[in-house]
Design a protein around this motif. Structure first.
Motif, short mmCIF file in Angstrom:
data_model
loop_
_atom_site.label_atom_id
_atom_site.label_comp_id
_atom_site.label_asym_id
_atom_site.label_seq_id
_atom_site.Cartn_x
_atom_site.Cartn_y
_atom_site.Cartn_z
N ARG A 53 -7.57 3.63 0.20
CA ARG A 53 -6.16 3.40 0.56
C ARG A 53 -5.61 2.13 -0.10
O ARG A 53 -4.87 1.36 0.51
CB ARG A 53 -5.99 3.38 2.07
N LYS A 54 -5.94 1.95 -1.37
CA LYS A 54 -5.46 0.79 -2.14
C LYS A 54 -4.10 1.12 -2.77
O LYS A 54 -3.99 1.33 -3.99
CB LYS A 54 -6.48 0.40 -3.21
N ALA A 55 -3.10 1.15 -1.94
CA ALA A 55 -1.76 1.56 -2.37
C ALA A 55 -1.19 0.63 -3.44
O ALA A 55 -0.51 1.10 -4.37
CB ALA A 55 -0.82 1.64 -1.17
N ASP A 56 -1.44 -0.67 -3.33
CA ASP A 56 -0.90 -1.60 -4.32
C ASP A 56 -1.52 -1.37 -5.70
O ASP A 56 -0.83 -1.45 -6.72
CB ASP A 56 -1.09 -3.04 -3.87
N LYS A 78 7.21 6.67 -4.37
CA LYS A 78 7.39 5.91 -3.13
C LYS A 78 6.83 6.68 -1.94
O LYS A 78 6.09 6.13 -1.11
CB LYS A 78 8.86 5.57 -2.89
N LEU A 81 2.96 6.79 -2.01
CA LEU A 81 2.39 5.51 -1.58
C LEU A 81 2.56 5.30 -0.08
O LEU A 81 1.66 4.79 0.58
CB LEU A 81 3.02 4.36 -2.37
N ASP A 82 3.71 5.73 0.47
CA ASP A 82 3.92 5.64 1.92
C ASP A 82 2.92 6.50 2.68
O ASP A 82 2.39 6.09 3.72
CB ASP A 82 5.36 6.06 2.29
N ILE A 84 -0.09 7.31 1.69
CA ILE A 84 -1.41 6.66 1.59
C ILE A 84 -1.47 5.45 2.53
O ILE A 84 -2.44 5.28 3.27
CB ILE A 84 -1.70 6.26 0.13
N ARG A 85 -0.42 4.63 2.51
CA ARG A 85 -0.40 3.43 3.37
C ARG A 85 -0.47 3.79 4.85
O ARG A 85 -1.18 3.17 5.62
CB ARG A 85 0.87 2.62 3.10
N SER A 86 0.31 4.80 5.24
CA SER A 86 0.38 5.18 6.66
C SER A 86 -0.86 5.93 7.13
O SER A 86 -1.13 5.99 8.33
CB SER A 86 1.61 6.05 6.91
N HIS A 90 -5.21 10.94 4.42
CA HIS A 90 -6.24 10.02 3.96
C HIS A 90 -7.18 10.83 3.08
O HIS A 90 -7.90 11.71 3.57
CB HIS A 90 -6.99 9.40 5.14
#
Length: 155
Positions: A53-56, A78, A81-82, A84-86, A90
């Motif tokens: 989950r390395k969104a950056d 966007k 990435l949202d 993955i972050r949330s 997964h």
């Protein structure tokens, strides 16, 4: 005698031209093989970054105009990435069974047959997919332009 010398000259020029083509042609496959290896490595890294989950890190890899196609819909950078972050998706583990890479100018198309273990809505699911990844080289760097999942009907 002049005809013989002239004919011999043409034969030698033809042999030299053939050698030049063979010599020049051998560098292209080596370069293509190196690019294919780079794309395979980049894809492996991408799967690991998604699992972690390395969104950056993924934000740097994904082109701003990238498109993502899933079983439940399609969206842009966007939104991916949202997701993955949330953790709403997964990408826990992608077991890559086989890959192929095609290079067309500054575009690389990677096809992978994978078995994806993912967590969706708190439930672990495993699905077989053919995944299409399209990479575009800009300013010497590869960017992911498209990631599409096609679910296989066979296990």
């Amino acid at each position: 005698m002049k005809a013989f010398v002239l004919g011999l000259g043409f034969v030698l020029l033809g042999v030299q031209g053939t050698y030049a083509q063979q010599k020049g042609g051998s560098a292209a496959p080596a370069k293509t093989a190196l690019v294919e290896q780079q794309i395979r490595k980049l894809s492996q890294d991408k799967w690991r970054w998604m699992a972690e989950r390395k969104a950056d890190t993924l934000a740097v890899l994904f082109d701003d105009k990238a498109m993502f196609v899933h079983m439940g819909g399609s969206w842009g950078k966007k939104q991916e990435l949202d997701v993955i972050r949330s953790g709403s998706i997964h990408y826990k583990q992608a077991d890559v069974e086989e890959t192929s890479v095609q290079i067309i100018d500054n575009t690389a198309i990677l096809l992978s047959k994978i078995r994806l273990l993912a967590v969706l809505g708190g439930n672990e699911v495993t699905n077989p997919f053919i995944v299409t990844e399209v990479y575009v080289r800009e300013k010497g760097k590869w960017k992911l332009g498209s990631l599409s999942f096609t679910k296989l009907l066979t296990p």
